[in-house]
Scaffold this motif. Structure first.
Motif, PDB file in Angstrom:
ATOM      1  N   ASP A  31      46.275  20.636  79.980  1.00 24.48           N
ATOM      2  CA  ASP A  31      47.495  20.863  78.423  1.00 24.48           C
ATOM      3  C   ASP A  31      46.250  20.030  77.442  1.00 24.48           C
ATOM      4  OD1 ASP A  31      49.806  20.965  77.467  1.00 24.48           O
ATOM      5  OD2 ASP A  31      50.891  19.297  78.393  1.00 24.48           O
ATOM      6  N   ASP A  41      53.484  23.552  82.785  1.00 24.60           N
ATOM      7  CA  ASP A  41      53.504  22.956  81.928  1.00 24.60           C
ATOM      8  C   ASP A  41      54.558  22.260  81.205  1.00 24.60           C
ATOM      9  OD1 ASP A  41      52.023  25.356  81.255  1.00 24.60           O
ATOM     10  OD2 ASP A  41      53.070  26.775  81.096  1.00 24.60           O
ATOM     11  N   ASN A  42      55.489  22.329  82.510  1.00 28.49           N
ATOM     12  CA  ASN A  42      56.778  20.250  82.666  1.00 28.49           C
ATOM     13  C   ASN A  42      56.030  19.507  83.000  1.00 28.49           C
ATOM     14  OD1 ASN A  42      56.138  21.209  85.462  1.00 28.49           O
ATOM     15  ND2 ASN A  42      58.093  21.546  85.671  1.00 28.49           N
ATOM     16  N   SER A  74      50.604  30.599  84.065  1.00 29.58           N
ATOM     17  CA  SER A  74      50.646  29.481  83.143  1.00 29.58           C
ATOM     18  C   SER A  74      50.167  29.457  81.737  1.00 29.58           C
ATOM     19  CB  SER A  74      50.511  27.911  84.201  1.00 29.58           C
ATOM     20  OG  SER A  74      51.016  27.059  82.501  1.00 29.58           O
ATOM     21  N   ASP A  75      50.601  29.355  81.285  1.00 30.89           N
ATOM     22  CA  ASP A  75      50.300  29.185  79.420  1.00 30.89           C
ATOM     23  C   ASP A  75      49.427  28.391  78.908  1.00 30.89           C
ATOM     24  OD1 ASP A  75      53.931  28.617  77.466  1.00 30.89           O
ATOM     25  OD2 ASP A  75      52.358  27.678  79.104  1.00 30.89           O
ATOM     26  N   LYS A  76      49.429  27.632  80.341  1.00 35.24           N
ATOM     27  CA  LYS A  76      47.952  26.512  79.436  1.00 35.24           C
ATOM     28  C   LYS A  76      46.627  26.715  80.779  1.00 35.24           C
ATOM     29  CE  LYS A  76      51.399  23.868  77.064  1.00 35.24           C
ATOM     30  NZ  LYS A  76      52.083  22.396  77.099  1.00 35.24           N
TER      31      LYS A  76
END
Length: 132
Positions: free
Chosen positions: A34, A76-77, A117-119
């Motif tokens: 992150d 991400d969360n 995931s986008d991270k």
């Protein structure tokens, strides 16, 4: 800018610092996720089994996630996905997720984890003073 570094490296373990502040002694395998907001690391690492106590450093706090962990991934969360009791011989382990402080076993004898995931999560293995 924030600076994350290790000192006193020996046998793949070192003391982990963040902005000159000691996070933990005798750390092995360092994961940054992150964009640096979550730093995962192992303590009490057993090289033979490839497992250790998984910890996270985030928002200035260090927390233990679980013992006997051999794999980690980050959502991400803020949820954390990991193997416990993984056997390199069989290639199987128990897959867990920790969400909002609660650990839940997803399944037994899992042989692969595929997550999108986008991270990104970056893995740094400490050896002889250099990140591999």
């Amino acid at each position: 800018d924030d600076i994350l570094y290790c000192k006193d490296l020996k046998d793949g373990n070192g003391d982990l610092y963040f902005n000159k502040n000691l996070i933990e002694y005798d750390v092995n395998n360092l994961y940054v996720a992150d964009y640096g907001k979550a730093i995962f690391f192992y303590t009490d690492y057993d090289k033979k089994s490839g497992t250790g106590t998984l910890n996270i450093y985030s928002n200035g706090e260090k927390k233990k996630i679980a013992d006997d962990v051999s794999y980690v991934d980050y959502f991400d969360n803020g949820d954390v996905l990991y193997y416990r009791d993984f056997s390199y011989k069989s290639g199987k382990g128990d897959l867990y997720i920790k969400s909002k402080g609660k650990e839940t076993r997803i399944d037994y004898d899992v042989q692969g984890v595929f997550k999108t995931s986008d991270k990104y999560i970056y893995n740094f293995i400490l050896s002889n003073g250099y990140a591999d």
